[in-house]
Design an enzyme around this catalytic site. Structure first.
Site, mmCIF file in Angstrom:
data_model
loop_
_atom_site.group_PDB
_atom_site.id
_atom_site.type_symbol
_atom_site.label_atom_id
_atom_site.label_comp_id
_atom_site.label_asym_id
_atom_site.label_seq_id
_atom_site.Cartn_x
_atom_site.Cartn_y
_atom_site.Cartn_z
ATOM 1 N N CYS A 133 45.072 60.012 77.754
ATOM 2 C CA CYS A 133 43.862 60.338 77.441
ATOM 3 C C CYS A 133 43.430 61.862 77.857
ATOM 4 O O CYS A 133 43.776 62.367 78.841
ATOM 5 C CB CYS A 133 42.872 59.419 78.153
ATOM 6 S SG CYS A 133 43.144 57.615 77.551
ATOM 7 N N ARG A 182 47.463 64.474 74.637
ATOM 8 C CA ARG A 182 47.406 63.503 75.705
ATOM 9 C C ARG A 182 47.237 62.071 75.268
ATOM 10 O O ARG A 182 47.271 61.136 75.869
ATOM 11 C CB ARG A 182 46.484 63.903 76.652
ATOM 12 C CG ARG A 182 46.608 65.132 77.387
ATOM 13 C CD ARG A 182 45.555 65.339 78.477
ATOM 14 N NE ARG A 182 45.394 64.574 79.489
ATOM 15 C CZ ARG A 182 45.986 64.544 80.368
ATOM 16 N NH1 ARG A 182 46.842 65.511 80.640
ATOM 17 N NH2 ARG A 182 46.057 63.565 81.468
ATOM 18 N N TRP A 209 44.379 57.474 74.398
ATOM 19 C CA TRP A 209 45.720 56.655 74.317
ATOM 20 C C TRP A 209 45.611 55.191 74.968
ATOM 21 O O TRP A 209 45.240 55.016 76.174
ATOM 22 C CB TRP A 209 46.836 57.398 75.145
ATOM 23 C CG TRP A 209 48.190 56.924 75.056
ATOM 24 C CD1 TRP A 209 49.177 57.134 74.065
ATOM 25 C CD2 TRP A 209 48.781 55.875 75.897
ATOM 26 N NE1 TRP A 209 49.965 56.529 74.160
ATOM 27 C CE2 TRP A 209 50.238 55.861 75.087
ATOM 28 C CE3 TRP A 209 48.495 55.281 76.810
ATOM 29 C CZ2 TRP A 209 50.974 54.934 75.713
ATOM 30 C CZ3 TRP A 209 49.651 54.207 77.424
ATOM 31 C CH2 TRP A 209 50.873 54.130 76.794
ATOM 32 N N ASN A 243 40.069 58.418 82.001
ATOM 33 C CA ASN A 243 41.488 58.534 81.850
ATOM 34 C C ASN A 243 41.938 57.851 82.906
ATOM 35 O O ASN A 243 41.666 58.200 84.169
ATOM 36 C CB ASN A 243 41.975 60.170 81.823
ATOM 37 C CG ASN A 243 43.164 60.319 82.023
ATOM 38 O OD1 ASN A 243 43.907 61.331 82.575
ATOM 39 N ND2 ASN A 243 44.096 59.212 81.472
ATOM 40 N N GLY A 244 42.885 56.984 82.733
ATOM 41 C CA GLY A 244 43.349 55.861 83.594
ATOM 42 C C GLY A 244 43.169 54.327 83.438
ATOM 43 O O GLY A 244 43.149 54.081 82.316
ATOM 44 N N GLU A 250 69.703 62.970 76.234
ATOM 45 C CA GLU A 250 68.615 63.796 75.876
ATOM 46 C C GLU A 250 68.652 64.152 74.301
ATOM 47 O O GLU A 250 67.388 63.958 73.536
ATOM 48 C CB GLU A 250 68.519 65.218 76.550
ATOM 49 C CG GLU A 250 67.454 66.216 76.239
ATOM 50 C CD GLU A 250 66.052 65.696 76.395
ATOM 51 O OE1 GLU A 250 65.871 64.334 77.172
ATOM 52 O OE2 GLU A 250 65.133 66.193 75.901
ATOM 53 N N LYS A 303 65.428 63.043 71.929
ATOM 54 C CA LYS A 303 64.761 63.783 70.853
ATOM 55 C C LYS A 303 64.732 63.031 69.581
ATOM 56 O O LYS A 303 63.684 63.204 69.087
ATOM 57 C CB LYS A 303 65.471 65.305 70.986
ATOM 58 C CG LYS A 303 65.057 66.030 72.221
ATOM 59 C CD LYS A 303 63.923 66.575 72.455
ATOM 60 C CE LYS A 303 62.783 65.663 73.306
ATOM 61 N NZ LYS A 303 63.043 65.566 74.718
ATOM 62 N N GLU A 311 62.417 59.916 69.450
ATOM 63 C CA GLU A 311 60.928 59.880 69.653
ATOM 64 C C GLU A 311 60.120 60.575 68.708
ATOM 65 O O GLU A 311 58.977 60.257 68.422
ATOM 66 C CB GLU A 311 60.625 60.498 71.130
ATOM 67 C CG GLU A 311 60.905 61.847 71.320
ATOM 68 C CD GLU A 311 60.572 62.450 72.585
ATOM 69 O OE1 GLU A 311 59.699 62.072 73.234
ATOM 70 O OE2 GLU A 311 61.463 63.581 73.022
ATOM 71 N N HIS A 365 84.296 49.968 75.499
ATOM 72 C CA HIS A 365 83.745 48.825 76.091
ATOM 73 C C HIS A 365 82.487 48.285 75.368
ATOM 74 O O HIS A 365 81.864 47.501 75.997
ATOM 75 C CB HIS A 365 83.393 49.230 77.792
ATOM 76 C CG HIS A 365 84.526 49.728 78.357
ATOM 77 N ND1 HIS A 365 85.606 49.035 78.909
ATOM 78 C CD2 HIS A 365 84.726 51.026 78.585
ATOM 79 C CE1 HIS A 365 86.384 49.708 79.347
ATOM 80 N NE2 HIS A 365 86.094 50.926 79.308
ATOM 81 N N LYS A 392 51.644 62.839 75.859
ATOM 82 C CA LYS A 392 52.429 64.097 76.527
ATOM 83 C C LYS A 392 52.538 63.816 78.015
ATOM 84 O O LYS A 392 53.612 63.830 78.649
ATOM 85 C CB LYS A 392 51.762 65.291 76.597
ATOM 86 C CG LYS A 392 52.458 66.675 77.043
ATOM 87 C CD LYS A 392 53.523 66.908 76.293
ATOM 88 C CE LYS A 392 54.413 67.823 77.124
ATOM 89 N NZ LYS A 392 55.672 67.907 76.603
#
Ligand code: F6R
Length: 609
Positions: free
Chosen positions: A2, A27, A74, A98-99, A482, A486, A489, A505, A604
């Site tokens: 948010c 955000r 968000w 926000n929270g 990583e 990438k 996402e 394995h 983000k």
């Protein structure tokens, strides 16, 4: 998670708030809204979807007013919808948040009992009702806010407006970020700097447990008991243009290409090339202190966690100190085995990730010293740490982290060489070799980036595959993780990172012609081993894409496709091998038409647990 913007001044608030929301859209981007105080009363507009949908809605009307609030969401409580979008209103009180309010169910029940009616499924709406309730009992706007926030449990950055007190906005911060920008006869506050930078460089990062009463000409700061606090804005020398796309199609592409500059900025004034020394005096990491450190413990999330995993290889090699790496969301609920002989290193681009923040608080409680590697200056994690090393990579807007990762790695090399020298583990000569290698990296990266066409060709060939396996060994293992992160996402393609030695394995059962296997096979102590793993995949008719710096034909002959990386000391390879993987993910996503900078379901800065 948010984004909030509040403006009060002499200009039209709406365009300033919409512009701020666009800059904060990274955000959260499932719905958004604005509340503008006009001569004709409050205008409140909310819309499910991106900011452009909100712009489409408000663009059809004339909304003139010089005070307003905005929010990009968000979703945490309640699905994305017009009704759940912020701002939320109860009578004359308007709130953006926000929270997460952890006790909202209890408070909602109490307020319902007092006759309040709720229109949304959000936790936020209760805040507006709570404040309204206090105002109805005769309290002033300011006192009603103070009384209400003392009843809330959880994390909250709030922007609050009271239509009967049009000369002021109130901002509150508790465990979610908020920055106030000080203008000339105008003030603006927001969740992050990019929304403020076009208007002023004078800013104050609010601390937890603080309230700001903001008018066009003044800012008053209080603690949660209402006692006044000093107001000391700082000047931040950041150019707003660095937060714009500058001719690139996406922020992600721009940020990938900014990496040579970003890592140069991380090294600046710290890597003293002439003296062949590392100077980290700014972080206060003195020899005496470092001698006392028997363990190092990285805590981080996502890409920053992968930087920590890579850091384990680098620091153990350069310092001989044992290193643990924990995902912050796991660490924060463990019984931590650390004390005053442990250096906890938090890695966070935003400096606001809730789990990483909780992890350092726990580590501190157990006596550990905290060093943070952050990009955002004055962010909460930076402020709560004993020592900070800023990466100075410039604003990272794309949700997928790229330049933050490589600049975090540079910070780790600097720290490792500095510790290694301070405790006498590495000689001056060895440090000098490391330093020589570090300074070559920006130009090697420049050359790599010039080969984007080769990556585009690879992307074309593999863009329609629905599963990928990324394999690496040793220091290339975190690079595999990583690279896979990438791809998944931003393209929503399933990708798994794995240590190549582990495939027998389990994962080797998956190998077939439909699933490309990406190998990061660099020269070094496990090169022959990973070559064997490539052979094993080849023997099962796997489809192999290799990223290698060997220059000989072995790997290339085994591979369906390959990309040649520059040669460098193995310990420094991750910073080079990750870049083509970032580009591969980027181009596959572009080819598949996804929203690269704002992938679905992500945000983000993860400021909620
Ligand atoms: C992935 C990504 C996230 C972040 C993670 C931590 O591309 O961006 O995985 O790395 O949310 O964020 P920071 O570094 O801000 O703590």
């Amino acid at each position: 998670m948010c984004g909030i913007v509040g403006y009060i001044g002499k200009r039209h608030a709406l365009p300033i708030i919409l512009d701020g929301l666009k800059r904060l859209e990274y955000r959260g981007y499932d719905s958004s809204g604005v509340a503008i105080l006009t001569d004709a009363g409050l205008v409140l507009k909310r819309k499910k979807g991106k900011i452009k949908d909100l712009v489409g809605l408000v663009g059809q009307e004339t909304i003139n007013g010089t005070t307003g609030l905005g929010h990009t969401r968000w979703a945490t409580h309640g699905k994305p919808s017009d009704e759940n979008a912020h701002p939320h209103r109860a009578g004359d009180v308007v709130v953006v948040h926000n929270g997460i309010i952890e006790n909202y169910t209890e408070l909602r029940a109490v307020l319902k009992g007092r006759g309040h009616h709720f229109k949304s499924e959000t936790d936020t709406e209760i805040i507006a009702h709570l404040i309204e309730d206090h105002i109805k009992s005769g309290e002033s706007f300011e006192l009603a806010v103070l009384a209400s926030i003392n009843q809330l449990k959880g994390s909250f950055a709030l922007g609050i407006m009271h239509t009967k007190s049009p000369d002021r906005l109130i901002a509150v911060r508790e465990a979610s970020p908020l920055v106030i920008g000080f203008g000339n006869t105008e003030n603006i506050f927001a969740s992050d700097m990019p929304a403020i930078l076009p208007y002023t460089n004078n800013m104050l990062f609010m601390n937890d447990g603080t309230v700001a009463v903001i008018t066009a000409d003044s800012v008053k700061l209080l603690d949660f008991t209402g006692s006044p606090l000093p107001v000391n804005p700082k000047h931040f020398d950041i150019n707003p243009a660095t937060a714009e796309k500058g001719g690139y199609k996406h922020f992600m592409q721009k940020e990938i290409f900014e990496q040579p500059q970003a890592i140069t900025d991380t090294m600046r004034d710290r890597l003293l090339f002439d003296k062949k020394e590392i100077d980290l005096n700014e972080a206060g990491l003195e020899g005496k202190l470092l001698h006392a450190m028997k363990r190092i413990n990285f805590v981080a999330c996502g890409t920053s966690y992968h930087a920590g995993l890579t850091g384990k290889y680098i620091i153990e090699e350069m310092t001989g100190i044992p290193v643990d790496v924990d995902v912050a969301s796991e660490f924060r609920y463990k019984t931590p085995l650390l004390g005053n002989e442990t250096l906890t290193i938090a890695i966070s681009q935003s400096g606001e990730t809730a789990d990483t923040l909780a992890a350092i608080r726990l580590a501190k409680k157990h006596g550990s010293r905290i060093l943070s590697i952050c990009n955002v200056i004055d962010s909460t994690i930076a402020r709560e740490s004993d020592h900070v090393l800023y990466t100075h990579a410039g604003p990272e807007i794309s949700v997928a982290s790229t330049k933050a990762f490589t600049s975090q790695l540079i910070a780790i090399y600097l720290i490792a060489i500095h510790i290694g020298r301070s405790i006498g583990r590495i000689s001056k000569q060895q440090a000098s070799l490391y330093i020589d290698t570090l300074v070559t990296i920006p130009s090697l990266l420049d050359n790599l980036l010039k080969q984007e066409d080769k990556i585009i060709a690879l992307a074309k060939e593999y863009a329609k595959c629905s599963d990928f396996l990324y394999l690496g060994r040793g220091i290339s293992y975190p690079v595999a993780l990583e690279g896979a992160l990438k791809l998944k996402e931003i393209s929503y393609i399933h990708a798994e990172g794995y240590p190549a030695g582990e495939i027998k394995h389990g994962p080797i059962a998956l190998v077939n012609r439909d699933m490309p296997v990406v190998f990061i096979a660099v020269k070094g102590r496990v090169f022959e081993k990973i070559k064997n793993n490539i052979e094993e995949v080849k023997a099962r008719d796997g489809r192999i894409i290799s990223f290698t710096n060997t220059g000989n034909n072995d790997i290339q002959n085994l591979s369906d496709s390959f990309f040649l990386l520059p040669e460098i000391d193995e310990l420094f390879t991750p910073i080079l091998s990750i870049v083509p993987l970032q580009l591969l993910a980027y181009h596959i996503a572009v080819m598949n038409g996804t929203d690269v900078d704002q992938p679905k379901n992500l945000a983000k800065s993860v400021t909620v647990e």
